[in-house]
Design a protein around this motif. Structure first.
Motif, PDB file in Angstrom:
ATOM      1  N   GLU A   1      68.177  49.789 -13.922  1.00  0.00           N
ATOM      2  CA  GLU A   1      67.153  49.463 -14.985  1.00  0.00           C
ATOM      3  C   GLU A   1      67.603  48.265 -15.741  1.00  0.00           C
ATOM      4  O   GLU A   1      67.119  47.794 -16.768  1.00  0.00           O
ATOM      5  CB  GLU A   1      67.086  50.470 -16.053  1.00  0.00           C
ATOM      6  CG  GLU A   1      66.318  51.822 -15.299  1.00  0.00           C
ATOM      7  CD  GLU A   1      64.733  51.270 -15.078  1.00  0.00           C
ATOM      8  OE1 GLU A   1      64.109  50.760 -15.879  1.00  0.00           O
ATOM      9  OE2 GLU A   1      64.716  51.434 -13.946  1.00  0.00           O
ATOM     10  N   ASN A   2      68.713  47.569 -15.091  1.00  0.00           N
ATOM     11  CA  ASN A   2      69.374  46.326 -16.071  1.00  0.00           C
ATOM     12  C   ASN A   2      69.328  45.065 -15.231  1.00  0.00           C
ATOM     13  O   ASN A   2      69.110  45.187 -14.146  1.00  0.00           O
ATOM     14  CB  ASN A   2      70.871  46.679 -16.532  1.00  0.00           C
ATOM     15  CG  ASN A   2      71.010  47.973 -17.081  1.00  0.00           C
ATOM     16  OD1 ASN A   2      70.287  48.183 -18.335  1.00  0.00           O
ATOM     17  ND2 ASN A   2      72.064  48.926 -16.759  1.00  0.00           N
ATOM     18  N   HIS A   3      69.412  44.067 -15.930  1.00  0.00           N
ATOM     19  CA  HIS A   3      69.449  42.588 -15.437  1.00  0.00           C
ATOM     20  C   HIS A   3      71.042  42.215 -15.343  1.00  0.00           C
ATOM     21  O   HIS A   3      71.702  42.330 -16.240  1.00  0.00           O
ATOM     22  CB  HIS A   3      68.685  41.788 -16.391  1.00  0.00           C
ATOM     23  CG  HIS A   3      68.727  40.394 -16.079  1.00  0.00           C
ATOM     24  ND1 HIS A   3      67.871  39.771 -15.151  1.00  0.00           N
ATOM     25  CD2 HIS A   3      69.463  39.461 -16.381  1.00  0.00           C
ATOM     26  CE1 HIS A   3      67.931  38.686 -14.934  1.00  0.00           C
ATOM     27  NE2 HIS A   3      68.998  38.248 -15.769  1.00  0.00           N
ATOM     28  N   LEU A   4      71.288  41.749 -14.069  1.00  0.00           N
ATOM     29  CA  LEU A   4      72.632  41.503 -13.796  1.00  0.00           C
ATOM     30  C   LEU A   4      72.896  40.120 -13.273  1.00  0.00           C
ATOM     31  O   LEU A   4      72.181  39.507 -12.477  1.00  0.00           O
ATOM     32  CB  LEU A   4      73.205  42.480 -12.909  1.00  0.00           C
ATOM     33  CG  LEU A   4      74.906  41.984 -12.358  1.00  0.00           C
ATOM     34  CD1 LEU A   4      75.680  42.252 -13.526  1.00  0.00           C
ATOM     35  CD2 LEU A   4      75.199  43.102 -11.269  1.00  0.00           C
ATOM     36  N   HIS A   5      73.543  39.235 -13.842  1.00  0.00           N
ATOM     37  CA  HIS A   5      74.170  37.768 -13.300  1.00  0.00           C
ATOM     38  C   HIS A   5      72.871  36.856 -13.108  1.00  0.00           C
ATOM     39  O   HIS A   5      72.835  36.240 -12.107  1.00  0.00           O
ATOM     40  CB  HIS A   5      75.005  38.088 -12.336  1.00  0.00           C
ATOM     41  CG  HIS A   5      76.248  38.503 -12.383  1.00  0.00           C
ATOM     42  ND1 HIS A   5      77.187  38.173 -13.507  1.00  0.00           N
ATOM     43  CD2 HIS A   5      77.092  39.360 -11.730  1.00  0.00           C
ATOM     44  CE1 HIS A   5      78.307  38.711 -13.612  1.00  0.00           C
ATOM     45  NE2 HIS A   5      78.453  39.665 -12.680  1.00  0.00           N
ATOM     46  N   GLY A   6      71.861  36.851 -14.069  1.00  0.00           N
ATOM     47  CA  GLY A   6      70.720  35.955 -13.864  1.00  0.00           C
ATOM     48  C   GLY A   6      69.745  36.653 -13.040  1.00  0.00           C
ATOM     49  O   GLY A   6      68.634  35.799 -12.865  1.00  0.00           O
ATOM     50  N   GLY A   7      69.690  37.472 -12.611  1.00  0.00           N
ATOM     51  CA  GLY A   7      68.675  38.310 -11.676  1.00  0.00           C
ATOM     52  C   GLY A   7      68.705  38.140 -10.179  1.00  0.00           C
ATOM     53  O   GLY A   7      69.687  38.184  -9.575  1.00  0.00           O
ATOM     54  N   ILE A   8      67.576  38.338  -9.524  1.00  0.00           N
ATOM     55  CA  ILE A   8      67.490  38.514  -8.000  1.00  0.00           C
ATOM     56  C   ILE A   8      67.768  37.311  -7.371  1.00  0.00           C
ATOM     57  O   ILE A   8      68.302  37.141  -6.346  1.00  0.00           O
ATOM     58  CB  ILE A   8      66.009  39.308  -7.683  1.00  0.00           C
ATOM     59  CG1 ILE A   8      65.972  40.599  -8.291  1.00  0.00           C
ATOM     60  CG2 ILE A   8      65.844  39.337  -6.092  1.00  0.00           C
ATOM     61  CD1 ILE A   8      64.560  40.919  -8.171  1.00  0.00           C
ATOM     62  N   HIS A   9      67.169  36.100  -8.137  1.00  0.00           N
ATOM     63  CA  HIS A   9      67.471  34.844  -7.583  1.00  0.00           C
ATOM     64  C   HIS A   9      67.994  33.954  -8.614  1.00  0.00           C
ATOM     65  O   HIS A   9      67.463  32.932  -8.982  1.00  0.00           O
ATOM     66  CB  HIS A   9      66.064  34.258  -7.032  1.00  0.00           C
ATOM     67  CG  HIS A   9      65.771  34.711  -5.695  1.00  0.00           C
ATOM     68  ND1 HIS A   9      66.162  34.919  -4.595  1.00  0.00           N
ATOM     69  CD2 HIS A   9      64.551  35.814  -5.862  1.00  0.00           C
ATOM     70  CE1 HIS A   9      65.618  35.447  -3.857  1.00  0.00           C
ATOM     71  NE2 HIS A   9      64.487  36.240  -4.375  1.00  0.00           N
ATOM     72  N   GLY A  10      69.104  34.333  -9.062  1.00  0.00           N
ATOM     73  CA  GLY A  10      69.657  33.736 -10.147  1.00  0.00           C
ATOM     74  C   GLY A  10      70.514  32.369  -9.705  1.00  0.00           C
ATOM     75  O   GLY A  10      70.139  31.752  -8.516  1.00  0.00           O
ATOM     76  N   PHE A  11      71.265  31.513 -10.438  1.00  0.00           N
ATOM     77  CA  PHE A  11      71.975  30.255 -10.185  1.00  0.00           C
ATOM     78  C   PHE A  11      73.005  30.507  -9.026  1.00  0.00           C
ATOM     79  O   PHE A  11      73.059  29.298  -8.230  1.00  0.00           O
ATOM     80  CB  PHE A  11      72.873  29.991 -11.302  1.00  0.00           C
ATOM     81  CG  PHE A  11      72.069  29.436 -12.707  1.00  0.00           C
ATOM     82  CD1 PHE A  11      70.801  29.450 -12.596  1.00  0.00           C
ATOM     83  CD2 PHE A  11      72.975  29.171 -13.785  1.00  0.00           C
ATOM     84  CE1 PHE A  11      70.239  29.001 -13.690  1.00  0.00           C
ATOM     85  CE2 PHE A  11      71.924  28.720 -15.006  1.00  0.00           C
ATOM     86  CZ  PHE A  11      70.739  28.534 -14.916  1.00  0.00           C
TER      87      PHE A  11
ATOM     88  N   LYS B   1      65.044  43.156 -12.533  1.00  0.00           N
ATOM     89  CA  LYS B   1      66.000  44.232 -12.831  1.00  0.00           C
ATOM     90  C   LYS B   1      66.769  44.245 -11.431  1.00  0.00           C
ATOM     91  O   LYS B   1      65.920  44.683 -10.462  1.00  0.00           O
ATOM     92  CB  LYS B   1      65.377  45.403 -13.252  1.00  0.00           C
ATOM     93  CG  LYS B   1      64.814  45.560 -14.530  1.00  0.00           C
ATOM     94  CD  LYS B   1      64.115  46.809 -15.038  1.00  0.00           C
ATOM     95  CE  LYS B   1      63.414  46.735 -16.446  1.00  0.00           C
ATOM     96  NZ  LYS B   1      62.866  47.793 -16.983  1.00  0.00           N
ATOM     97  N   ASN B   2      67.987  43.844 -11.454  1.00  0.00           N
ATOM     98  CA  ASN B   2      68.647  44.075 -10.034  1.00  0.00           C
ATOM     99  C   ASN B   2      69.836  44.800 -10.087  1.00  0.00           C
ATOM    100  O   ASN B   2      70.818  44.752  -9.386  1.00  0.00           O
ATOM    101  CB  ASN B   2      69.074  42.624  -9.772  1.00  0.00           C
ATOM    102  CG  ASN B   2      69.788  41.779 -10.750  1.00  0.00           C
ATOM    103  OD1 ASN B   2      69.705  41.956 -11.834  1.00  0.00           O
ATOM    104  ND2 ASN B   2      70.876  41.040 -10.273  1.00  0.00           N
ATOM    105  N   ASP B   3      70.043  45.553 -11.104  1.00  0.00           N
ATOM    106  CA  ASP B   3      71.269  46.693 -11.248  1.00  0.00           C
ATOM    107  C   ASP B   3      70.673  47.931 -11.989  1.00  0.00           C
ATOM    108  O   ASP B   3      70.848  47.970 -13.200  1.00  0.00           O
ATOM    109  CB  ASP B   3      72.315  45.816 -12.543  1.00  0.00           C
ATOM    110  CG  ASP B   3      73.483  46.721 -12.519  1.00  0.00           C
ATOM    111  OD1 ASP B   3      74.247  47.160 -11.402  1.00  0.00           O
ATOM    112  OD2 ASP B   3      73.718  47.105 -13.587  1.00  0.00           O
TER     113      ASP B   3
END
Length: 347
Positions: free
Chosen positions: A101-111, A97-99
């Motif tokens: 309570e939500n998950h955004l653009h693949g997360g904390i260590h996304g692509f 969860k990086n937004d």
């Protein structure tokens, strides 16, 4: 026509490389193997002056510390996933969860925040990035083999192709998050850019910016871009949908056509024109409403509406809305998507 390579810094003791593609017309596209980030796109205006038309940084540290996804590949899933969790095949998966309570653009260590392997084909003006996203990365199931290919043609076309396969059912919905500004070298904001979309409907957002599931008709709204309108219209709009995203746009639009000049952005002073054609079902139009004044972007103070994102992808949060095109990738199936960006000028 060539591809050059240059060091761009280090992350975790690994070198980051900048790849610069130049075609026979003098158009330049520069990309990093960190986040598959497009750092610059240099194209001419209607007087033949070559200038950069995307937002970015000169230093790797700025991308690491300050970037709101400038030019990056977002994944595994672009956009938001409500509550940072989803049910797939009867199992609940919990994501980073990086937004709120939500998950955004693949997360904390996304692509966007990892190093990719790179393979260059000089004769084709192509750079192909690849990596394996391991099972459990940011909470997603399955080992996902992902490839992102950038190709520059001599017709001033940038073609981005995505290819993925997984050894388990998983979610995939990838996009490029470039912020465009066709004025050239950020001479102005994007409020007077004109956008035309072949789209009859957009997706309503809730106050948490998660899709409600409602697909709304664009008729008689600031979301009707079928005949073209300025971005300023949404910024000045009293429509609740424009206000809740920070005065402007941050909405998915359902495309009524594919690969038929369905997205066209023009800037009147420079005469630059960008045509985007895709096989994706939708495009998220984000007018830079949340850009912060906390950094310099190529020597220009960052500010609201300095760039506009045109994120071709499937609708965000589709895993929670059966009426949206699916973002589920089945085990052994291929995820293949392509978007073409063609740069030209108008008189």
């Amino acid at each position: 026509m060539n591809v050059t390579r240059a060091p761009f810094g280090f992350i975790n003791n690994q070198e980051v490389t900048l790849y610069t593609l130049t075609n026979n017309q003098g158009m330049i596209v520069s990309v990093l193997n960190y986040g598959c980030i497009i750092t610059k796109i240099i194209v001419p205006d209607n007087k033949g002056s070559f200038e950069n038309v995307v937002l970015g940084f000169d230093k790797l540290e700025d991308y690491i510390e300050h970037s709101p996804f400038f030019g990056a590949i977002c994944g595994r899933v672009a956009g938001r996933i409500g509550k940072g969790e989803f049910d797939l095949n009867g199992k609940i998966y919990t994501l980073a969860k990086n937004d709120g309570e939500n998950h955004l653009h693949g997360g904390i260590h996304g692509f966007d925040k990892v190093l990719w392997d790179a393979k260059v084909k000089d004769e084709e003006l192509t750079v192909q990035f690849s990596r394996t996203s391991p099972d459990g990365e940011e909470g997603y199931p399955g080992n996902l083999e992902m490839k992102v290919t950038y190709q520059l043609t001599n017709e001033n076309e940038l073609i981005i192709t995505y290819h993925g396969t997984s050894d388990e059912d998983t979610l995939v919905n990838v996009t490029n998050h470039s912020y465009f500004n066709l004025s050239g070298d950020l001479k102005d904001d994007v409020l007077h850019h004109e956008l035309q979309l072949k789209s009859n409907a957009f997706i309503e957002l809730g106050d948490d910016l998660i899709p409600t599931g409602q697909i709304l008709d664009v008729d008689d709204t600031p979301f009707d871009f079928r005949k073209g309108r300025k971005i300023l219209d949404g910024v000045n709009s009293s429509d609740h949908q424009n206000i809740l995203v920070g005065n402007g746009y941050d909405h998915p639009f359902m495309l009524s056509h594919n690969n038929q000049q369905e997205i066209v952005l023009t800037e009147p002073m420079s005469g630059r024109k960008l045509i985007i054609e895709t096989d994706e079902p939708s495009v998220v139009v984000y007018s830079g409403n949340m850009l912060q004044e906390n950094t310099q972007v190529y020597g220009v103070q960052s500010r609201k509406h300095l760039g506009i994102c045109l994120e071709t992808q499937g609708p965000p949060d589709a895993i929670h809305h059966e009426q949206f095109p699916t973002m589920t990738l089945k085990k052994g199936e291929e995820y293949v998507r392509s978007t073409k960006y063609t740069f030209s000028t108008i008189e």
